[in-house]
Design a protein around this motif. Structure first.
Motif, PDB file in Angstrom:
ATOM      1  N   GLY A 112       0.889  -1.147  -0.233  1.00  0.00           N
ATOM      2  CA  GLY A 112       0.189   0.146  -0.125  1.00  0.00           C
ATOM      3  C   GLY A 112       0.782   1.314  -0.038  1.00  0.00           C
ATOM      4  O   GLY A 112       0.490   2.354  -0.595  1.00  0.00           O
ATOM      5  N   GLY A 113       1.849   1.339   0.985  1.00  0.00           N
ATOM      6  CA  GLY A 113       2.830   2.456   0.761  1.00  0.00           C
ATOM      7  C   GLY A 113       3.576   2.655  -0.422  1.00  0.00           C
ATOM      8  O   GLY A 113       4.317   3.767  -0.535  1.00  0.00           O
ATOM      9  N   LEU A 114       3.643   1.711  -1.116  1.00  0.00           N
ATOM     10  CA  LEU A 114       4.701   2.064  -2.348  1.00  0.00           C
ATOM     11  C   LEU A 114       3.925   2.566  -3.640  1.00  0.00           C
ATOM     12  O   LEU A 114       2.817   2.207  -3.690  1.00  0.00           O
ATOM     13  CB  LEU A 114       5.103   0.619  -2.700  1.00  0.00           C
ATOM     14  N   ALA A 115       4.769   3.337  -4.419  1.00  0.00           N
ATOM     15  CA  ALA A 115       4.042   3.769  -5.722  1.00  0.00           C
ATOM     16  C   ALA A 115       4.194   2.551  -6.457  1.00  0.00           C
ATOM     17  O   ALA A 115       4.818   1.930  -6.432  1.00  0.00           O
ATOM     18  CB  ALA A 115       4.958   5.120  -6.237  1.00  0.00           C
ATOM     19  N   ILE A 116       3.084   2.630  -7.440  1.00  0.00           N
ATOM     20  CA  ILE A 116       2.887   1.350  -8.032  1.00  0.00           C
ATOM     21  C   ILE A 116       4.097   0.992  -9.236  1.00  0.00           C
ATOM     22  O   ILE A 116       4.291  -0.054  -9.369  1.00  0.00           O
ATOM     23  CB  ILE A 116       1.617   1.441  -8.986  1.00  0.00           C
ATOM     24  N   ASP A 117       4.934   2.159  -9.483  1.00  0.00           N
ATOM     25  CA  ASP A 117       5.962   2.118 -10.351  1.00  0.00           C
ATOM     26  C   ASP A 117       7.281   1.633  -9.462  1.00  0.00           C
ATOM     27  O   ASP A 117       8.405   1.322  -9.980  1.00  0.00           O
ATOM     28  CB  ASP A 117       6.133   3.065 -11.134  1.00  0.00           C
ATOM     29  N   GLU A 118       7.017   1.402  -8.121  1.00  0.00           N
ATOM     30  CA  GLU A 118       8.119   1.198  -7.105  1.00  0.00           C
ATOM     31  C   GLU A 118       8.043  -0.337  -6.893  1.00  0.00           C
ATOM     32  O   GLU A 118       9.134  -1.001  -6.572  1.00  0.00           O
ATOM     33  CB  GLU A 118       8.152   1.928  -5.781  1.00  0.00           C
ATOM     34  N   ILE A 119       7.054  -1.056  -7.219  1.00  0.00           N
ATOM     35  CA  ILE A 119       6.701  -2.364  -6.913  1.00  0.00           C
ATOM     36  C   ILE A 119       7.569  -3.263  -8.191  1.00  0.00           C
ATOM     37  O   ILE A 119       7.472  -3.020  -9.424  1.00  0.00           O
ATOM     38  CB  ILE A 119       5.356  -2.956  -7.154  1.00  0.00           C
ATOM     39  N   ARG A 120       8.510  -4.216  -7.609  1.00  0.00           N
ATOM     40  CA  ARG A 120       9.238  -4.795  -8.386  1.00  0.00           C
ATOM     41  C   ARG A 120       8.725  -6.505  -8.502  1.00  0.00           C
ATOM     42  O   ARG A 120       8.179  -6.924  -7.473  1.00  0.00           O
ATOM     43  CB  ARG A 120      10.882  -4.910  -7.821  1.00  0.00           C
ATOM     44  N   LYS A 121       9.583  -7.225  -9.664  1.00  0.00           N
ATOM     45  CA  LYS A 121       9.203  -8.578  -9.716  1.00  0.00           C
ATOM     46  C   LYS A 121       9.546  -9.206  -8.400  1.00  0.00           C
ATOM     47  O   LYS A 121       8.834 -10.153  -7.987  1.00  0.00           O
ATOM     48  CB  LYS A 121       9.597  -9.011 -11.091  1.00  0.00           C
ATOM     49  N   SER A 122      10.578  -8.809  -7.862  1.00  0.00           N
ATOM     50  CA  SER A 122      11.438  -9.703  -6.811  1.00  0.00           C
ATOM     51  C   SER A 122      10.453  -9.370  -5.719  1.00  0.00           C
ATOM     52  O   SER A 122      10.345 -10.226  -4.674  1.00  0.00           O
ATOM     53  CB  SER A 122      12.622  -9.204  -6.552  1.00  0.00           C
ATOM     54  N   ASP A 123       9.751  -8.113  -5.514  1.00  0.00           N
ATOM     55  CA  ASP A 123       8.858  -7.823  -4.299  1.00  0.00           C
ATOM     56  C   ASP A 123       7.693  -8.775  -4.473  1.00  0.00           C
ATOM     57  O   ASP A 123       7.216  -9.432  -3.317  1.00  0.00           O
ATOM     58  CB  ASP A 123       8.440  -6.462  -4.161  1.00  0.00           C
ATOM     59  N   VAL A 124       7.164  -8.883  -5.607  1.00  0.00           N
ATOM     60  CA  VAL A 124       6.219  -9.720  -5.556  1.00  0.00           C
ATOM     61  C   VAL A 124       6.373 -11.084  -5.463  1.00  0.00           C
ATOM     62  O   VAL A 124       5.623 -11.979  -4.609  1.00  0.00           O
ATOM     63  CB  VAL A 124       5.394  -9.662  -6.978  1.00  0.00           C
ATOM     64  N   GLN A 125       7.549 -11.909  -5.864  1.00  0.00           N
ATOM     65  CA  GLN A 125       7.775 -13.086  -5.817  1.00  0.00           C
ATOM     66  C   GLN A 125       8.186 -13.349  -4.161  1.00  0.00           C
ATOM     67  O   GLN A 125       7.474 -14.427  -3.595  1.00  0.00           O
ATOM     68  CB  GLN A 125       9.232 -13.316  -6.159  1.00  0.00           C
ATOM     69  N   ALA A 126       8.769 -12.469  -3.326  1.00  0.00           N
ATOM     70  CA  ALA A 126       9.101 -12.674  -1.985  1.00  0.00           C
ATOM     71  C   ALA A 126       7.755 -12.592  -1.233  1.00  0.00           C
ATOM     72  O   ALA A 126       7.300 -13.379  -0.399  1.00  0.00           O
ATOM     73  CB  ALA A 126       9.882 -11.418  -1.522  1.00  0.00           C
ATOM     74  N   PHE A 127       6.714 -11.901  -1.756  1.00  0.00           N
ATOM     75  CA  PHE A 127       5.407 -11.859  -1.077  1.00  0.00           C
ATOM     76  C   PHE A 127       4.682 -13.189  -1.363  1.00  0.00           C
ATOM     77  O   PHE A 127       4.027 -13.735  -0.439  1.00  0.00           O
ATOM     78  CB  PHE A 127       4.479 -10.817  -1.692  1.00  0.00           C
ATOM     79  N   ILE A 128       4.715 -13.466  -2.498  1.00  0.00           N
ATOM     80  CA  ILE A 128       4.049 -14.908  -2.903  1.00  0.00           C
ATOM     81  C   ILE A 128       4.624 -16.075  -2.076  1.00  0.00           C
ATOM     82  O   ILE A 128       4.011 -16.829  -1.429  1.00  0.00           O
ATOM     83  CB  ILE A 128       3.975 -15.153  -4.027  1.00  0.00           C
ATOM     84  N   ASP A 129       6.087 -15.997  -2.096  1.00  0.00           N
ATOM     85  CA  ASP A 129       6.689 -17.364  -1.144  1.00  0.00           C
ATOM     86  C   ASP A 129       6.435 -17.109   0.186  1.00  0.00           C
ATOM     87  O   ASP A 129       6.245 -17.984   0.932  1.00  0.00           O
ATOM     88  CB  ASP A 129       8.335 -16.870  -1.502  1.00  0.00           C
ATOM     89  N   GLY A 130       6.290 -16.043   0.910  1.00  0.00           N
ATOM     90  CA  GLY A 130       6.098 -15.718   2.123  1.00  0.00           C
ATOM     91  C   GLY A 130       4.647 -16.220   2.453  1.00  0.00           C
ATOM     92  O   GLY A 130       4.261 -16.926   3.713  1.00  0.00           O
ATOM     93  N   LEU A 131       3.712 -16.026   1.483  1.00  0.00           N
ATOM     94  CA  LEU A 131       2.184 -16.508   1.759  1.00  0.00           C
ATOM     95  C   LEU A 131       2.230 -18.061   1.523  1.00  0.00           C
ATOM     96  O   LEU A 131       1.611 -18.669   2.491  1.00  0.00           O
ATOM     97  CB  LEU A 131       1.202 -16.054   0.851  1.00  0.00           C
TER      98      LEU A 131
END
Length: 268
Positions: A112-131
């Motif tokens: 939520g606090g990130l600008a949408i152009d600051e979200i990286r593929k590595s961020d998404v992958q880490a989030f999915i792995d954590g879930l």
């Protein structure tokens, strides 16, 4: 702040640097097909930044002006706009509600606090792995003496649950890519957990005739039994059965049939 050609993206970009109320300096960029579009965006932003500075000098609120000066919204703000756009896409209210829940519980806290152009593929992958790896300890059961009996930790999210959360994130950021707010969807290429064969089999398992009979016998009245008989006999979803009308059915046909006016696909 300025306009320049980005050879990696193959687009013109307009840059802006703003100072947030907490003192944090943030740089944001928007990408445009033509130089004229980038120049126009840059000109508008210069005016908004001047407004922010004037408001600060006069002691006036600056948060709203800073939000307008931001080239790319935060994920929290953009997801609200995305949900509003989904309401006009012929989706069921229950589907929209499920999207809101997944955003509120999982996605906005993470991005939520990130600008949408600051979200990286590595961020998404880490989030999915954590879930996929998260576990929870269920409430302990109690024996006959009232003493708690510890229960084994269980996975918090099934592969299907992780995929549902990811689908909302990917759809939201996919629209940002199509409207050229971001150069690419960071969800593209992210690896998702796969369902095991036994999980897939259990998800697809149908009731046996004996189980169906027990279910019908346990229902409180004929209205509920009729609803479940139609659902089991047709394969319709409960929401589809609930919308059936008498003129949607031909009980004299061989075999009898019912027409669903709007299935999940949006088609009859």
């Amino acid at each position: 702040m300025g306009v320049r050609w980005d050879p990696q993206k193959g687009r013109w970009s307009a840059d802006v640097r703003t100072v947030m109320p907490n003192g944090e300096q943030r740089r944001q960029r928007s990408f445009h097909k033509t130089k004229a579009q980038a120049v126009a965006a840059d000109r508008e932003l210069k005016g908004l930044v001047s407004e922010v500075r004037a408001r600060k000098k006069l002691g006036l609120p600056v948060v709203e002006a800073m939000a307008r000066a931001s080239l790319t919204p935060t994920f929290a703000h953009y997801s609200e706009r995305w949900i509003d756009s989904r309401q006009g896409a012929n989706l069921r209210p229950a589907t929209i509600d499920s999207y809101r829940i997944l955003l509120r519980v999982h996605l906005v806290p993470a991005f939520g606090g990130l600008a949408i152009d600051e979200i990286r593929k590595s961020d998404v992958q880490a989030f999915i792995d954590g879930l996929a790896e998260a576990t929870r300890v269920p409430r302990p059961k109690h024996d006959e003496n009232g003493k708690p009996v510890p229960q084994p930790a269980r996975r918090k999210h099934s592969p299907g649950g992780v995929q549902a959360i990811f689908k909302v994130l990917s759809s939201c950021l996919g629209r940002a890519e199509r409207t050229e707010l971001i150069p690419a969807n960071p969800c593209r290429g992210v690896e998702l957990p796969k369902m095991r064969a036994d999980e897939r089999a259990e998800k697809r398992r149908a009731l046996s005739p004996e189980e169906a009979a027990r279910l019908l016998a346990a229902l409180p009245n004929d209205a509920w039994r009729t609803l479940f008989r139609v659902a089991m006999g047709t394969g319709c979803r409960l929401s589809e059965v609930g919308r059936l009308r008498w003129d949607d059915m031909d009980l004299a046909a061989d075999p009898p049939w019912a027409r669903v006016r709007q299935a999940k696909s949006g088609k009859p």
